[in-house]
Design a protein around this motif. Sequence first.
Motif, mmCIF file in Angstrom:
data_model
loop_
_atom_site.group_PDB
_atom_site.id
_atom_site.type_symbol
_atom_site.label_atom_id
_atom_site.label_comp_id
_atom_site.label_asym_id
_atom_site.label_seq_id
_atom_site.Cartn_x
_atom_site.Cartn_y
_atom_site.Cartn_z
ATOM 1 N N GLY A 1 0.846 -1.186 0.000
ATOM 2 C CA GLY A 1 0.000 0.000 0.000
ATOM 3 C C GLY A 1 0.883 1.238 0.000
ATOM 4 N N ILE A 2 0.611 2.150 -0.916
ATOM 5 C CA ILE A 2 1.447 3.333 -1.088
ATOM 6 C C ILE A 2 0.574 4.581 -1.031
ATOM 7 C CG2 ILE A 2 3.052 4.531 -2.639
ATOM 8 C CD1 ILE A 2 3.455 1.736 -4.020
ATOM 9 N N ILE A 3 1.022 5.573 -0.254
ATOM 10 C CA ILE A 3 0.377 6.883 -0.214
ATOM 11 C C ILE A 3 1.376 7.893 -0.775
ATOM 12 C CG2 ILE A 3 -0.671 8.675 1.220
ATOM 13 C CD1 ILE A 3 -2.259 6.098 1.303
ATOM 14 N N VAL A 4 0.969 8.611 -1.807
ATOM 15 C CA VAL A 4 1.836 9.608 -2.430
ATOM 16 C C VAL A 4 1.310 10.999 -2.068
ATOM 17 C CG1 VAL A 4 2.767 10.510 -4.593
ATOM 18 C CG2 VAL A 4 2.333 8.063 -4.355
ATOM 19 N N GLU A 5 2.097 11.733 -1.291
ATOM 20 C CA GLU A 5 1.735 13.092 -0.907
ATOM 21 C C GLU A 5 2.544 14.139 -1.665
ATOM 22 O OE1 GLU A 5 1.373 13.708 3.358
ATOM 23 O OE2 GLU A 5 1.228 11.536 3.610
ATOM 24 N N ASP A 6 3.681 13.748 -2.226
ATOM 25 C CA ASP A 6 4.540 14.672 -2.966
ATOM 26 C C ASP A 6 4.586 14.254 -4.430
ATOM 27 O OD1 ASP A 6 6.463 16.310 -4.035
ATOM 28 O OD2 ASP A 6 8.030 15.778 -2.593
ATOM 29 N N PRO A 7 3.894 14.993 -5.301
ATOM 30 C CA PRO A 7 3.876 14.614 -6.717
ATOM 31 C C PRO A 7 5.250 14.660 -7.375
ATOM 32 C CG PRO A 7 2.708 16.698 -6.369
ATOM 33 C CD PRO A 7 3.080 16.169 -5.020
ATOM 34 N N ARG B 1 -8.331 13.576 -4.864
ATOM 35 C CA ARG B 1 -8.155 14.993 -5.138
ATOM 36 C C ARG B 1 -8.534 15.879 -3.954
ATOM 37 N NH1 ARG B 1 -9.851 12.643 -9.913
ATOM 38 N NH2 ARG B 1 -8.303 12.797 -11.559
ATOM 39 N N ALA B 2 -9.508 15.480 -3.174
ATOM 40 C CA ALA B 2 -9.944 16.290 -2.032
ATOM 41 C C ALA B 2 -8.819 16.501 -1.027
ATOM 42 C CB ALA B 2 -11.143 15.640 -1.349
ATOM 43 N N HIS B 3 -7.871 15.560 -0.977
ATOM 44 C CA HIS B 3 -6.761 15.651 -0.030
ATOM 45 C C HIS B 3 -5.411 15.800 -0.738
ATOM 46 C CE1 HIS B 3 -9.012 14.944 3.663
ATOM 47 N NE2 HIS B 3 -9.773 14.155 2.918
ATOM 48 N N HIS B 4 -5.434 15.998 -2.058
ATOM 49 C CA HIS B 4 -4.224 16.218 -2.847
ATOM 50 C C HIS B 4 -3.188 15.104 -2.660
ATOM 51 C CE1 HIS B 4 -5.872 20.149 -3.683
ATOM 52 N NE2 HIS B 4 -6.020 20.334 -2.385
ATOM 53 N N LEU B 5 -3.668 13.859 -2.727
ATOM 54 C CA LEU B 5 -2.758 12.726 -2.649
ATOM 55 C C LEU B 5 -3.277 11.591 -3.510
ATOM 56 C CD1 LEU B 5 -4.193 10.487 -0.532
ATOM 57 C CD2 LEU B 5 -3.383 12.144 1.118
ATOM 58 N N ASN B 6 -2.446 10.576 -3.656
ATOM 59 C CA ASN B 6 -2.801 9.389 -4.438
ATOM 60 C C ASN B 6 -2.607 8.148 -3.584
ATOM 61 O OD1 ASN B 6 -3.224 10.447 -7.276
ATOM 62 N ND2 ASN B 6 -1.241 11.331 -6.749
ATOM 63 N N VAL B 7 -3.507 7.190 -3.753
ATOM 64 C CA VAL B 7 -3.437 5.910 -3.057
ATOM 65 C C VAL B 7 -3.175 4.846 -4.118
ATOM 66 C CG1 VAL B 7 -4.675 4.270 -1.601
ATOM 67 C CG2 VAL B 7 -5.090 6.730 -1.348
ATOM 68 N N GLY C 1 10.581 -0.930 1.332
ATOM 69 C CA GLY C 1 11.508 -0.024 2.001
ATOM 70 C C GLY C 1 12.022 1.068 1.090
ATOM 71 N N ARG C 2 12.357 0.695 -0.139
ATOM 72 C CA ARG C 2 12.859 1.690 -1.090
ATOM 73 C C ARG C 2 11.768 2.690 -1.461
ATOM 74 N NH1 ARG C 2 16.125 -0.995 -5.864
ATOM 75 N NH2 ARG C 2 16.576 1.204 -6.279
ATOM 76 N N ILE C 3 10.532 2.200 -1.614
ATOM 77 C CA ILE C 3 9.426 3.110 -1.918
ATOM 78 C C ILE C 3 9.199 4.055 -0.739
ATOM 79 C CG2 ILE C 3 6.927 3.263 -2.270
ATOM 80 C CD1 ILE C 3 7.164 0.601 -3.860
ATOM 81 N N GLY C 4 9.175 3.504 0.462
ATOM 82 C CA GLY C 4 8.931 4.316 1.655
ATOM 83 C C GLY C 4 10.017 5.325 1.942
ATOM 84 N N SER C 5 11.197 5.136 1.376
ATOM 85 C CA SER C 5 12.284 6.085 1.605
ATOM 86 C C SER C 5 12.217 7.288 0.668
ATOM 87 C CB SER C 5 13.641 5.384 1.460
ATOM 88 O OG SER C 5 13.891 5.070 0.101
ATOM 89 N N LEU C 6 11.332 7.241 -0.318
ATOM 90 C CA LEU C 6 11.189 8.382 -1.220
ATOM 91 C C LEU C 6 10.501 9.539 -0.490
ATOM 92 C CD1 LEU C 6 9.981 6.486 -4.424
ATOM 93 C CD2 LEU C 6 12.252 7.445 -4.012
ATOM 94 N N PRO C 7 10.915 10.768 -0.764
ATOM 95 C CA PRO C 7 10.305 11.919 -0.080
ATOM 96 C C PRO C 7 8.815 12.040 -0.396
ATOM 97 C CG PRO C 7 12.231 12.587 -1.382
ATOM 98 C CD PRO C 7 11.957 11.160 -1.699
ATOM 99 N N GLY C 8 8.007 12.211 0.641
ATOM 100 C CA GLY C 8 6.577 12.411 0.453
ATOM 101 C C GLY C 8 5.803 11.169 0.091
ATOM 102 N N ILE C 9 6.413 9.995 0.284
ATOM 103 C CA ILE C 9 5.738 8.725 -0.027
ATOM 104 C C ILE C 9 5.888 7.791 1.165
ATOM 105 C CG2 ILE C 9 5.728 6.685 -1.519
ATOM 106 C CD1 ILE C 9 6.616 8.396 -3.812
ATOM 107 N N SER C 10 4.790 7.143 1.528
ATOM 108 C CA SER C 10 4.860 6.115 2.572
ATOM 109 C C SER C 10 4.354 4.803 1.997
ATOM 110 C CB SER C 10 4.043 6.525 3.811
ATOM 111 O OG SER C 10 2.713 6.783 3.462
ATOM 112 N N ALA C 11 4.873 3.690 2.527
ATOM 113 C CA ALA C 11 4.511 2.371 2.003
ATOM 114 C C ALA C 11 4.535 1.340 3.118
ATOM 115 C CB ALA C 11 5.469 1.961 0.897
ATOM 116 N N LYS C 12 3.613 0.402 3.046
ATOM 117 C CA LYS C 12 3.555 -0.734 3.966
ATOM 118 C C LYS C 12 3.181 -1.970 3.162
ATOM 119 C CE LYS C 12 4.105 1.516 7.842
ATOM 120 N NZ LYS C 12 5.239 1.382 8.686
ATOM 121 N N ALA C 13 3.731 -3.106 3.553
ATOM 122 C CA ALA C 13 3.432 -4.366 2.864
ATOM 123 C C ALA C 13 2.569 -5.253 3.752
ATOM 124 C CB ALA C 13 4.719 -5.092 2.501
ATOM 125 N N ALA C 14 1.599 -5.904 3.130
ATOM 126 C CA ALA C 14 0.775 -6.917 3.787
ATOM 127 C C ALA C 14 1.035 -8.231 3.065
ATOM 128 C CB ALA C 14 -0.703 -6.549 3.707
#
Length: 87
Positions: A9-15, A41-47, A64-77
Amino acid sequence: MKTRVAVIGIIVEDPNSVSALNDLLHEYAPCIIGRMGIPYRAHHLNVISVAVDATDDTISALAGRIGSLPGISAKAAYSNAYTDEEE
Protein backbone atom coordinates in the motif's frame (compact mmCIF):
# COMPACT_ATOMS: atom_id res chain seq x y z
CA MET A 1 13.26 -20.19 -3.99
CA LYS A 2 10.07 -19.57 -2.01
CA THR A 3 7.82 -16.69 -2.98
CA ARG A 4 4.54 -15.37 -1.72
CA VAL A 5 1.94 -12.83 -2.66
CA ALA A 6 1.85 -9.47 -0.94
CA VAL A 7 0.21 -6.11 -1.42
CA ILE A 8 2.19 -2.94 -0.97
CA GLY A 9 0.00 0.00 0.00
CA ILE A 10 1.45 3.33 -1.09
CA ILE A 11 0.38 6.88 -0.21
CA VAL A 12 1.84 9.61 -2.43
CA GLU A 13 1.73 13.09 -0.91
CA ASP A 14 4.54 14.67 -2.97
CA PRO A 15 3.88 14.61 -6.72
CA ASN A 16 7.54 15.42 -7.34
CA SER A 17 8.43 11.86 -6.23
CA VAL A 18 6.15 10.10 -8.73
CA SER A 19 8.88 9.75 -11.36
CA ALA A 20 11.23 8.05 -8.88
CA LEU A 21 8.36 5.79 -7.75
CA ASN A 22 7.63 4.75 -11.33
CA ASP A 23 11.32 4.04 -11.90
CA LEU A 24 11.36 1.71 -8.87
CA LEU A 25 8.20 -0.08 -9.98
CA HIS A 26 9.71 -0.54 -13.43
CA GLU A 27 12.87 -2.00 -11.86
CA TYR A 28 10.76 -4.57 -9.97
CA ALA A 29 8.35 -5.23 -12.88
CA PRO A 30 9.09 -8.98 -13.11
CA CYS A 31 7.53 -9.61 -9.69
CA ILE A 32 4.59 -7.21 -10.01
CA ILE A 33 1.23 -8.89 -10.61
CA GLY A 34 -0.69 -5.63 -11.02
CA ARG A 35 -1.28 -2.19 -9.62
CA MET A 36 -4.18 0.15 -9.01
CA GLY A 37 -3.96 3.87 -8.39
CA ILE A 38 -6.67 6.13 -7.03
CA PRO A 39 -6.30 9.90 -7.02
CA TYR A 40 -7.82 11.44 -3.90
CA ARG A 41 -8.15 14.99 -5.14
CA ALA A 42 -9.94 16.29 -2.03
CA HIS A 43 -6.76 15.65 -0.03
CA HIS A 44 -4.22 16.22 -2.85
CA LEU A 45 -2.76 12.73 -2.65
CA ASN A 46 -2.80 9.39 -4.44
CA VAL A 47 -3.44 5.91 -3.06
CA ILE A 48 -1.74 3.05 -4.90
CA SER A 49 -1.82 -0.69 -4.28
CA VAL A 50 0.75 -2.95 -5.90
CA ALA A 51 0.28 -6.73 -5.86
CA VAL A 52 3.55 -8.67 -6.01
CA ASP A 53 4.69 -12.30 -6.04
CA ALA A 54 8.27 -12.42 -4.79
CA THR A 55 10.59 -13.54 -2.03
CA ASP A 56 10.28 -11.96 1.40
CA ASP A 57 13.56 -10.12 0.88
CA THR A 58 12.43 -8.68 -2.45
CA ILE A 59 9.06 -7.53 -1.07
CA SER A 60 10.72 -5.95 1.94
CA ALA A 61 13.36 -4.24 -0.20
CA LEU A 62 10.78 -2.81 -2.58
CA ALA A 63 8.51 -1.52 0.20
CA GLY A 64 11.51 -0.02 2.00
CA ARG A 65 12.86 1.69 -1.09
CA ILE A 66 9.43 3.11 -1.92
CA GLY A 67 8.93 4.32 1.65
CA SER A 68 12.28 6.09 1.61
CA LEU A 69 11.19 8.38 -1.22
CA PRO A 70 10.31 11.92 -0.08
CA GLY A 71 6.58 12.41 0.45
CA ILE A 72 5.74 8.72 -0.03
CA SER A 73 4.86 6.11 2.57
CA ALA A 74 4.51 2.37 2.00
CA LYS A 75 3.56 -0.73 3.97
CA ALA A 76 3.43 -4.37 2.86
CA ALA A 77 0.77 -6.92 3.79
CA TYR A 78 1.93 -10.52 3.23
CA SER A 79 -0.06 -13.66 2.47
CA ASN A 80 0.67 -16.69 4.65
CA ALA A 81 1.05 -19.15 1.76
CA TYR A 82 4.44 -19.74 0.15
CA THR A 83 4.99 -21.11 -3.34
CA ASP A 84 8.13 -22.86 -4.55
CA GLU A 85 9.31 -21.18 -7.75
CA GLU A 86 11.99 -22.60 -9.99
CA GLU A 87 14.95 -20.28 -10.56
